[in-house]
Design an enzyme around this catalytic site. Structure first.
Site, PDB file in Angstrom:
ATOM      1  N   SER A 152      52.239 188.813  95.043  1.00  0.00           N
ATOM      2  CA  SER A 152      53.189 188.908  94.261  1.00  0.00           C
ATOM      3  C   SER A 152      54.163 187.466  94.404  1.00  0.00           C
ATOM      4  O   SER A 152      53.330 186.462  94.146  1.00  0.00           O
ATOM      5  CB  SER A 152      54.143 190.149  94.326  1.00  0.00           C
ATOM      6  OG  SER A 152      54.800 190.152  92.992  1.00  0.00           O
ATOM      7  N   ASP A 246      48.340 195.703  85.748  1.00  0.00           N
ATOM      8  CA  ASP A 246      49.553 195.263  86.294  1.00  0.00           C
ATOM      9  C   ASP A 246      49.890 194.028  85.404  1.00  0.00           C
ATOM     10  O   ASP A 246      49.006 193.314  84.784  1.00  0.00           O
ATOM     11  CB  ASP A 246      49.144 194.450  87.671  1.00  0.00           C
ATOM     12  CG  ASP A 246      50.036 193.572  88.116  1.00  0.00           C
ATOM     13  OD1 ASP A 246      51.494 193.606  87.981  1.00  0.00           O
ATOM     14  OD2 ASP A 246      49.953 192.942  89.229  1.00  0.00           O
ATOM     15  N   HIS A 276      50.455 197.223  90.289  1.00  0.00           N
ATOM     16  CA  HIS A 276      51.080 196.147  91.289  1.00  0.00           C
ATOM     17  C   HIS A 276      51.509 197.148  92.598  1.00  0.00           C
ATOM     18  O   HIS A 276      51.600 198.174  92.641  1.00  0.00           O
ATOM     19  CB  HIS A 276      52.081 195.828  90.762  1.00  0.00           C
ATOM     20  CG  HIS A 276      52.814 194.354  91.124  1.00  0.00           C
ATOM     21  ND1 HIS A 276      52.159 193.210  90.878  1.00  0.00           N
ATOM     22  CD2 HIS A 276      53.924 194.307  91.773  1.00  0.00           C
ATOM     23  CE1 HIS A 276      52.852 192.210  91.425  1.00  0.00           C
ATOM     24  NE2 HIS A 276      53.859 192.972  92.007  1.00  0.00           N
TER      25      HIS A 276
END
Length: 304
Positions: A152, A246, A276
């Protein structure tokens, strides 16, 4: 994945963007390991500090499955929207990468927003990489075999590190990017499709970036949005791992395509049906365990 999301909804936790930053960090810290695999036991786990350019000592943690000298090393930067997350929240993942890949992992506790806004996180990550290349042999690392990686926001930092490393003449073995943030603006179709989640929502992203960015101008800086980097030629090979459900999936694919267009070897995996954060849900999701194995294989191949 649906079961995980339903259980989270039944728990009725306060949304992160309605908490104080400290409450959000505590809540994420408490929940981070709930669905993780069992922590692998390693021969070596050490806390250390890495000097930043302004004199700050960046906390970090070293993981290694053995005490063998000259081990290849992965510099890992954790996710959390530059606002939450820590070495502790990603401890199990880093242990598993060290265990499966047979490499050393150095996980960096870079400074978080809003106390430290852009570009502090990026500066800390780059300072840590430069230090590791220069001083890693003192830890037993083979500084000729170094990779960068992260999930991320940490994937963003790893991608930026790969660009800075090329510009500094540092040859990296691999950039390992797990659903990285790559775009200046959250306007892709996947951001619209998954604006209400699961897991990562539009209000959560807005809250994190409002904490991190100093102004709208920061969005146009490629250190926030690697897709804006003018030249991606000559970068390390990439192993990119995305979640289908996501908000970030489209920009991850876009970044993979830009890397390929620049002549970079790219291995792209999109894991079907997961959201995610899935990589930290190995107890519940076989896709997380498959991702661990794929990442370890990519690291082993890059270091071979």
């Amino acid at each position: 994945m649906r079961s995980v999301v339903e259980r989270m909804a039944r728990a009725q936790h306060t949304p992160m963007w309605e908490m104080t930053v400290e409450q959000a960090r505590q809540a994420y810290g408490i929940g981070a390991g709930v669905l993780e695999i069992t922590k692998p036991a390693l021969a070596r786990v050490e806390d250390l500090h890495i000097p930043a350019r302004d004199g700050f000592q960046i906390p970090a943690r070293l993981y290694a499955a053995s005490w063998d000298p000259l081990q290849p090393v992965l510099l890992f930067t954790h996710g959390g929207g530059f606002t939450i997350g820590s070495v502790d929240t990603h401890d199990t993942l880093c242990r598993e990468l060290a265990h499966q890949a047979g490499c050393m992992v150095v996980s960096v506790d870079y400074r978080l927003a809003p106390e430290h806004r852009f570009p502090t996180a990026s500066n800390d990550a780059w300072d840590a990489l430069q230090w590791l290349v220069a001083e890693g042999m003192s830890l037993g690392a083979d500084t000729g075999r170094v990779a960068v990686g992260g999930d991320s926001a940490g994937g963003t930092l790893a991608a930026v590190n790969a660009i800075l490393a090329r510009d500094a003449g540092i040859d990296l073995a691999l950039q390992l990017l797990i659903y990285p943030g790559c775009a200046a603006h959250q306007d892709t179709p996947s951001h619209a499709r998954y604006s209400e989640g699961p897991i990562l929502t539009k209000p959560m992203i807005s809250w994190m970036f409002s904490n991190y960015l100093r102004s709208l101008a920061d969005r146009e800086d490629w250190r926030f949005a690697p897709l804006l980097a003018p030249d991606l030629r000559g970068l390390a090979p990439a192993s990119i791992h995305l979640a289908q459900c996501d908000s970030l999936v489209d920009e991850g694919v876009m970044y993979a395509e830009r890397l390929r267009a620049a002549g970079i070897d790219v291995e792209l995996h999109t894991y079907a049906g997961v959201a995610h954060e899935f990589v930290k849900m190995g107890r519940a999701l076989k896709e997380a365990r498959a991702c661990h194995a794929q990442m370890a294989q990519a690291l082993r191949a890059a270091f071979d």
